[in-house]
Design an enzyme around this catalytic site. Structure first.
Site, short mmCIF file in Angstrom:
data_model
loop_
_atom_site.label_atom_id
_atom_site.label_comp_id
_atom_site.label_asym_id
_atom_site.label_seq_id
_atom_site.Cartn_x
_atom_site.Cartn_y
_atom_site.Cartn_z
N LYS A 117 0.94 -1.15 0.09
CA LYS A 117 0.14 0.19 -0.08
C LYS A 117 0.92 1.30 0.02
O LYS A 117 0.68 2.21 -0.43
CB LYS A 117 -1.02 -0.12 1.10
CG LYS A 117 -2.29 -1.14 0.87
CD LYS A 117 -3.45 -0.40 1.95
CE LYS A 117 -4.54 -1.47 1.53
NZ LYS A 117 -5.72 -1.34 2.52
N LYS A 199 -6.95 -12.33 -8.62
CA LYS A 199 -7.94 -12.49 -7.58
C LYS A 199 -8.90 -11.53 -8.24
O LYS A 199 -8.47 -10.38 -8.56
CB LYS A 199 -7.44 -12.34 -6.25
CG LYS A 199 -8.49 -12.20 -4.92
CD LYS A 199 -7.90 -12.00 -3.84
CE LYS A 199 -8.98 -11.29 -3.16
NZ LYS A 199 -8.51 -10.84 -1.84
N LYS A 202 -12.36 -5.75 -5.99
CA LYS A 202 -13.16 -4.57 -6.06
C LYS A 202 -12.50 -3.13 -6.50
O LYS A 202 -13.15 -2.11 -6.95
CB LYS A 202 -14.11 -4.25 -5.01
CG LYS A 202 -13.58 -4.30 -3.40
CD LYS A 202 -14.44 -4.24 -2.47
CE LYS A 202 -13.95 -4.35 -0.93
NZ LYS A 202 -14.97 -4.53 0.00
#
Ligand code: TRP
Length: 334
Positions: A117, A199, A202
């Site tokens: 991140k 994967k 969203k």
């Protein structure tokens, strides 16, 4: 005499950023609903965690309401379980502070999610992003959870929660239950429709890569029609056929059919027919959730009542743990 066996406790959380995907539903949330029968479950919309990345306040508020309502629409029972919004129980932030004093800088620096991140948002590597796993440990340890359903990406954080619990217990005695990961026997792992080696996420920039649980029927079918497959034509589960394998696991999860049954059903038919069938079956599966969501979304008062009930139940459970912690570290509890 009737024997009272207390149920094991489960805690899990989901961030309110973006609408859950079909992958979130089939891989995790569907299990949250099932677990309610056998465990004492607490589920949280973890809004405190979500602000480690900059959020638009109006959008965040909408997403918190939406995520919470969706949990109920999917079948989380606010009476039987505890369903609450994390910021509605102030004790999460309080315990997180204390636990941060029992967590090493080096441990947090090794968290892969922090590294990922901070590489993704180099302009905002804030302290919250760094201490995110401590807040997560507080979430879990406050409820004395036995089991924590988490995906692969959260295993390292759960491992750290265990380390913190053990460390604290070694100093002060038995304060926290040391939680185990809960890995369901049949968790569907759903991949991106555009890159089936990844994967389904969203936050994918390509809107065709993921299905939101609130996508309408036409959108769902269109996305499945565009799903990336291979140059073969036989609907069969096999190595190297990631796209078809993914569609098969989705079809299997939404219809309950086995791979064998699916292969038979599409024997002699092409990918086009199969993709359409997966789209239709997925839309059928999501339709009742969407209808219930629409009903709940129109009833803000009910949702607010459920949120209040959830917050009260959560607070009551965690007060015991937090007071114990306060006493142990030497604070004066009044
Ligand atoms: N970090 C988790 C995620 O991003 C969400 C989360 C927060 C969580 N607190 C938790 C999950 C406690 C399980 C238990 O998916």
């Amino acid at each position: 005499m009737e024997e009272v066996i207390s149920k094991k406790r489960i805690f899990s959380g989901i961030q309110p950023t973006n609408t859950p995907t079909l992958g979130n539903y089939l891989g995790a949330l569907i299990n949250w609903v099932k677990l309610q029968d056998d465990y004492e479950c607490t589920y949280s919309i973890v809004d405190l965690h979500s602000i480690t990345v900059r959020q638009d306040p109006a959008k965040l508020k909408k997403q918190i309401l939406e995520s919470y309502s969706l949990l109920l629409a999917m079948g989380v029972d606010p009476e039987k379980s505890t369903a609450f919004v994390q910021s509605h129980n102030c004790q999460h932030a309080e315990l997180a502070w204390i636990l941060s004093c029992y967590t090493q800088f080096g441990e947090l620096s090794r968290m892969t999610q922090f590294k990922d991140k901070s590489a993704k948002h180099p302009e905002n590597i804030n302290a919250g992003l760094f201490t995110y796993p401590v807040l997560m440990a507080a979430d879990i340890l406050l409820y004395q959870a036995d089991l924590v359903p988490v995906g692969q990406d959260q295993k390292q954080h759960l491992e750290l929660s265990r380390d913190i619990a053990v460390r604290f217990n070694n100093i002060y005695g038995d304060v926290f239950k040391v939680p185990d990961p809960y890995i369901p026997k049949t968790a569907a792992k759903i991949a991106s429709l555009q890159d089936p080696t990844k994967k389904m996420s969203k936050s994918d920039e390509n809107p065709n890569a993921s299905i939101s649980v609130l996508d309408d029927r036409d959108t769902i079918i269109r996305k499945f029609k565009r799903a990336v497959t291979d140059s073969d034509t036989v609907v069969k589960y096999a190595e190297g056929k990631d796209g078809i394998n993914n569609l098969m696991s989705i079809y299997s999860a939404v219809t309950g059919k086995t791979y064998e049954e699916i292969e038979k059903e599409f024997d002699g038919k092409g990918y086009g027919d199969f993709k359409l069938a997966v789209g239709e079956a997925t839309a059928d599966r999501l339709a009742p959730i969407q209808a219930e969501y629409a009903r709940l979304a129109a009833d803000k008062k009910y949702i607010e009542e459920c949120m209040k009930l959830g917050a009260e139940k959560a607070f009551k459970t965690t007060r015991k743990t937090l007071q114990k912690v306060y006493k142990k570290v030497g604070f004066i509890v009044i």
